[in-house]
Every structure is written in C-alpha cells, then in structure tokens.
Design a protein around this motif. Structure first.
Motif, PDB file in Angstrom:
ATOM      1  N   LEU A  13       1.214   8.230  -4.250  1.00 11.34           N
ATOM      2  CA  LEU A  13       1.755   8.318  -2.895  1.00 11.34           C
ATOM      3  C   LEU A  13       1.273   9.548  -2.120  1.00 11.34           C
ATOM      4  CD1 LEU A  13       5.391   7.105  -3.622  1.00 11.34           C
ATOM      5  CD2 LEU A  13       3.406   5.764  -2.875  1.00 11.34           C
ATOM      6  N   LYS A  14       0.675  10.491  -2.763  1.00 13.12           N
ATOM      7  CA  LYS A  14       0.066  11.676  -2.142  1.00 13.12           C
ATOM      8  C   LYS A  14       1.005  12.464  -1.239  1.00 13.12           C
ATOM      9  CE  LYS A  14      -4.169  10.444  -3.523  1.00 13.12           C
ATOM     10  NZ  LYS A  14      -4.239  10.467  -4.928  1.00 13.12           N
ATOM     11  N   GLY A  15       1.348  13.659  -1.671  1.00  9.43           N
ATOM     12  CA  GLY A  15       2.066  14.582  -0.807  1.00  9.43           C
ATOM     13  C   GLY A  15       3.568  14.421  -0.723  1.00  9.43           C
ATOM     14  N   THR A  16       4.182  13.685  -1.622  1.00  9.82           N
ATOM     15  CA  THR A  16       5.636  13.554  -1.571  1.00  9.82           C
ATOM     16  C   THR A  16       6.289  14.884  -1.930  1.00  9.82           C
ATOM     17  OG1 THR A  16       5.812  12.820  -3.855  1.00  9.82           O
ATOM     18  CG2 THR A  16       5.497  11.122  -2.191  1.00  9.82           C
ATOM     19  N   LYS A  17       7.461  15.128  -1.367  1.00  2.75           N
ATOM     20  CA  LYS A  17       8.122  16.413  -1.580  1.00  2.75           C
ATOM     21  C   LYS A  17       9.439  16.317  -2.345  1.00  2.75           C
ATOM     22  CE  LYS A  17       6.079  18.862   2.286  1.00  2.75           C
ATOM     23  NZ  LYS A  17       4.932  19.280   1.540  1.00  2.75           N
ATOM     24  N   ALA A  18      10.135  15.202  -2.228  1.00  4.81           N
ATOM     25  CA  ALA A  18      11.458  15.086  -2.851  1.00  4.81           C
ATOM     26  C   ALA A  18      11.343  14.806  -4.347  1.00  4.81           C
ATOM     27  CB  ALA A  18      12.258  13.967  -2.182  1.00  4.81           C
ATOM     28  N   ILE A  19      12.319  15.298  -5.076  1.00  9.34           N
ATOM     29  CA  ILE A  19      12.393  15.000  -6.498  1.00  9.34           C
ATOM     30  C   ILE A  19      12.553  13.481  -6.658  1.00  9.34           C
ATOM     31  CG2 ILE A  19      14.906  15.270  -6.643  1.00  9.34           C
ATOM     32  CD1 ILE A  19      14.400  16.616  -9.399  1.00  9.34           C
ATOM     33  N   GLY A  63       0.810  -1.216   0.000  1.00 13.25           N
ATOM     34  CA  GLY A  63       0.000   0.000   0.000  1.00 13.25           C
ATOM     35  C   GLY A  63       0.838   1.258   0.000  1.00 13.25           C
ATOM     36  N   ALA A  64       0.245   2.322  -0.514  1.00 11.33           N
ATOM     37  CA  ALA A  64       0.955   3.599  -0.651  1.00 11.33           C
ATOM     38  C   ALA A  64       1.478   4.124   0.679  1.00 11.33           C
ATOM     39  CB  ALA A  64       0.042   4.642  -1.302  1.00 11.33           C
ATOM     40  N   ASP A  65       0.775   3.846   1.771  1.00 14.31           N
ATOM     41  CA  ASP A  65       1.208   4.350   3.076  1.00 14.31           C
ATOM     42  C   ASP A  65       2.474   3.669   3.595  1.00 14.31           C
ATOM     43  OD1 ASP A  65      -0.382   1.979   3.323  1.00 14.31           O
ATOM     44  OD2 ASP A  65      -0.647   2.379   5.449  1.00 14.31           O
ATOM     45  N   LYS A  66       2.902   2.592   2.957  1.00 15.49           N
ATOM     46  CA  LYS A  66       4.128   1.871   3.362  1.00 15.49           C
ATOM     47  C   LYS A  66       5.375   2.361   2.621  1.00 15.49           C
ATOM     48  CE  LYS A  66       2.062  -1.393   5.879  1.00 15.49           C
ATOM     49  NZ  LYS A  66       0.932  -0.696   6.457  1.00 15.49           N
ATOM     50  N   ILE A  67       5.196   3.149   1.574  1.00 18.53           N
ATOM     51  CA  ILE A  67       6.310   3.532   0.708  1.00 18.53           C
ATOM     52  C   ILE A  67       7.084   4.705   1.302  1.00 18.53           C
ATOM     53  CG2 ILE A  67       6.984   4.267  -1.611  1.00 18.53           C
ATOM     54  CD1 ILE A  67       5.617   1.437  -1.373  1.00 18.53           C
ATOM     55  N   GLU A  68       8.422   4.541   1.390  1.00 18.61           N
ATOM     56  CA  GLU A  68       9.305   5.595   1.889  1.00 18.61           C
ATOM     57  C   GLU A  68      10.363   6.026   0.885  1.00 18.61           C
ATOM     58  OE1 GLU A  68      11.008   4.930   5.746  1.00 18.61           O
ATOM     59  OE2 GLU A  68       9.158   4.061   6.533  1.00 18.61           O
TER      60      GLU A  68
END
Length: 193
Positions: A110-116, A73-78
């Motif tokens: 992933l919603k809301g990611t900030k890094a390139i 799930g998307a909430d597990k991705i780092e």
C-alpha cells in the motif's frame, strides 16, 4: 529452509450496497485473503520461534498483493487489519508471529501507510471464526473506517494448523454518520489523527 506448509488459501470479497439505508452507486468493498498452514510448533513448547516469521514474510506479501488487486488496486485501499487463528494444539504466541509478516506486507503493497495495522488472534477449533478489526490506513482515529470482517472456513484450523489473514477495505462504512475525525481531515503525522 522454510518450515511453511500451505494447505489452502481463501480470497473473500464483499460488495456492500447498503446497510438498511439508500442504495449507493459504488459499493463499499471489504475483502480478506487468508492461508491455512501447518503450525510447525503444534503439540509442544518451543522456546525459540521467532525465526518462523522470516518463513511467513513471502506469504504475507503474496496475500497482500492478491487482496489489493482483488479490491481494485492498492490506490483504492483505505482500511486494513490482520488476524491469526491457531488450532487447538498450538498456542496464542504462535499466532503472534503473524504480526510483522502480515503488517509489513500490507505496508509494502500500500506504500506510505502511517497507522498501526490492528489485529486479533485466538486459539480455536475447526470451524472457528474470528473478527478481524479494520481501521483507516493513515489515521487510527478516523471513526468512519472502524469496521471488522468475520472470517473462517469450515475445515480449519485443524489442531496442528494456523489460519493467517489480511483484510482490506475501500472506504468508510456505508452511510457512516457517527462523527469524529473525517478522512478528509487527516494530518498524517503520527498514524493516529
């Protein structure tokens, strides 16, 4: 009308329990979803190629959704990254067309990611492989998440094809101890720290 001709898709998931140190209870997961498509520009120079990015957007979203689901799930991705491998009758610029469709698809899922989203691209023959760089989804300076995943397939890319890949991971490298900014210390202001 879409110029996208898909030959195959590949989903590869790694579960990493140790890297020589103690075995962890919950494995670090790293995965890749990639597609082998016909390169519509192979064998000739085409000045106007940007329109093909629109054709790639649905593929990017499909791969991102499939990969996030396969990793829990998307909430597990780092961590994330992307790559393109262009067959010998193509050019590096054809692979660059994957930057926006691949990167924005992962950001949407992933919603809301900030890094390139880090990336790699190259031209290679059939059976070539590529190392896809991975960094933290919200702060590129988080050293524990610097990683890569080597991908490829034995029958691609053919000279007139491209391999387009997305990679995600569920956390830091196993037994990360190289110091630097920790994920728990991310400020989340600029995608770097």
């Amino acid at each position: 009308m879409s110029k996208l001709e898909l030959r195959k898709q590949v989903l590869a998931i790694e579960e990493i329990f140790h890297e020589g140190g103690p075995v962890v209870e919950v494995p670090h997961m790293r995965g890749a979803a990639f597609a082998i498509i016909k390169n519509p520009f192979a064998g000739r120079y085409e000045a106007d190629i940007q329109g093909f990015m629109d054709d790639l957007r649905p593929l990017g979203l499909q791969l991102a959704q499939k990969l996030a689901y396969a990793l829990g799930g998307a909430d597990k991705i780092e961590g994330y990254g992307k790559a393109s491998l262009v067959g010998a009758a193509g050019e590096l610029e054809h692979g660059a067309l994957w930057h926006a469709p691949g990167g924005y698809a992962m950001r949407e899922v992933l919603k809301g990611t900030k890094a390139i989203v880090p990336s790699a691209k190259k031209v290679g023959g059939m059976g070539a492989r590529i190392d896809v760089p991975i960094t933290h989804i919200n702060a590129s300076y988080v050293r524990s998440h610097f990683d890569s995943m080597e991908i490829g397939v034995n029958d691609a890319p053919r000279a007139d094809e491209m391999l387009l890949a997305l990679v995600m991971s569920t956390g830091p490298r196993i037994h990360s101890r190289s110091g630097g900014l920790e994920a728990s210390d991310i400020k989340g202001e600029d995608g770097l720290k």
